[in-house]
Design an enzyme around this catalytic site. Structure first.
Site, PDB file in Angstrom:
ATOM      1  CB  THR A 107      39.672 -22.437  -6.031  1.00 32.05           C
ATOM      2  OG1 THR A 107      39.811 -22.624  -7.258  1.00 32.05           O
ATOM      3  CG2 THR A 107      38.730 -23.487  -5.504  1.00 32.05           C
ATOM      4  CE  LYS A 185      39.468 -25.677  -9.385  1.00 29.54           C
ATOM      5  NZ  LYS A 185      40.378 -24.294  -9.257  1.00 29.54           N
ATOM      6  CE  LYS A 253      43.082 -22.477  -1.967  1.00 31.21           C
ATOM      7  NZ  LYS A 253      42.048 -22.279  -3.273  1.00 31.21           N
TER       8      LYS A 253
END
Length: 317
Positions: A107, A185, A253
């Site tokens: 990701t 995502k 994050k």
């Protein structure tokens, strides 16, 4: 002979390669599995766990790519991904030649994926971004959800599909524009983080109002707000068990990337932004030291910031 490569044997990669080996998608006499990890002991541990499988260990990511037709990469952070991809002497890109296939499952920021795509194509290779929805448990159980974009021919390839089917329960293709899978995502993970922050606040409120936490989890599980995440994480949170399946620092994050993405397109995202700030404070809290714990450990930061009698008595054991 077709060879499948895998770069990165961390929390997620270890489980993913295990699925490939158990399902005989790779690691056979016909399709060897070629691996590299920044900590080489992980590769040796994999060979020890599957002594009967055809596993080859390489000394660099470049060597994996050079020796394989199809290479999956699963690295933990944007910094790690960039370092491994860009290393001139031993990185992923250094091994790309005509026809090589790179499938990146991390990701990252949308711009990171787009940069890697252009670099791979410039050297004659093909690129598929394929970030996954799921954590350690689904990775080990072959229950990940792959969100893909990029080369349609790679996505449709029979060997690639068999690998995705082994490691996941579903694969979705969002088109040939690299970046769209990352967008999907970030939507998923920012929602998940916001749900966890709200869940933590609700549990903290329940405990502070002298309600039995276990009973409240039962109530939550019986209504419209029931969630597998709540059922899985809730009992552990009450016991201060935050053994990492999805580290809090990684969750933060992703939430920060989503907040930035929302700002870039002018979307009102204040609820998620507030949750992101809670995760950031938890990540940066040196006293709590939960950055590498499961993202459910945001619950401890919520209690720490609360002034109820219950919260004041609670300390992370």
């Amino acid at each position: 002979m077709t060879k499948i490569g895998f770069i990165g044997l961390g929390i997620m990669g270890e489980g993913m390669v295990g699925c490939l080996l158990k399902d005989n998608v790779a690691g056979t006499s016909d399709i060897p599995l070629v691996v590299w990890n920044r900590t080489s002991s992980k590769c040796n541990d994999l060979k020890s766990k599957f002594p009967e499988k055809n596993i080859e260990i390489k000394s660099s990511a470049k060597d994996v790519v050079s020796d394989c037709d199809i290479v999956f990469s699963m690295l933990s952070t944007p910094e790690a991904s960039a370092a491994v991809f860009d290393d001139v002497s031993g990185g992923t890109l250094a091994g790309v030649t005509e026809g090589k296939v790179i499938i990146d499952c991390a990701t990252l920021a949308e711009s990171d994926m787009q940069r890697m795509d252009k670099a791979v194509i410039a050297k004659g290779g093909k690129f598929l971004e394929a970030p996954v929805s799921g954590s350690k448990g689904p990775a080990h159980g072959g229950q990940l959800i792959f969100l893909c974009a990029g080369s349609k021919s790679v996505f449709d390839d029979a060997i690639v599909q068999s690998a995705l089917d082994s490691m996941g329960k579903a694969s979705h293709f969002f088109g040939e524009d690299v970046g769209k899978a990352t967008r999907a995502k970030l939507v998923v993970n920012s929602l998940m983080g916001t749900m966890m922050a709200a869940f933590g606040e609700s549990l903290a409120l329940a405990e502070s109002l002298d309600l039995d936490g276990t009973k409240m989890l039962e109530v939550i599980s019986q209504g419209a707000i029931a969630s597998p995440m709540y059922s899985l994480k809730g009992p552990k949170m009450l016991k201060k068990d935050h053994a990492p399946n999805f580290p809090l620092c990684h969750a933060h994050k992703d939430m920060k990337l989503a907040v930035d993405a929302a700002a870039s397109v002018g979307v009102e995202y204040s609820v998620t932004q507030s949750a992101e700030e809670v995760f950031r404070k938890a990540r940066e809290d040196a006293e709590l030291n939960v950055a590498e714990e499961d993202f459910s450990a945001v619950f401890e930061r919520i209690h720490k910031e609360s002034n109820s009698d219950f919260s004041k008595k609670r300390k992370l054991g």
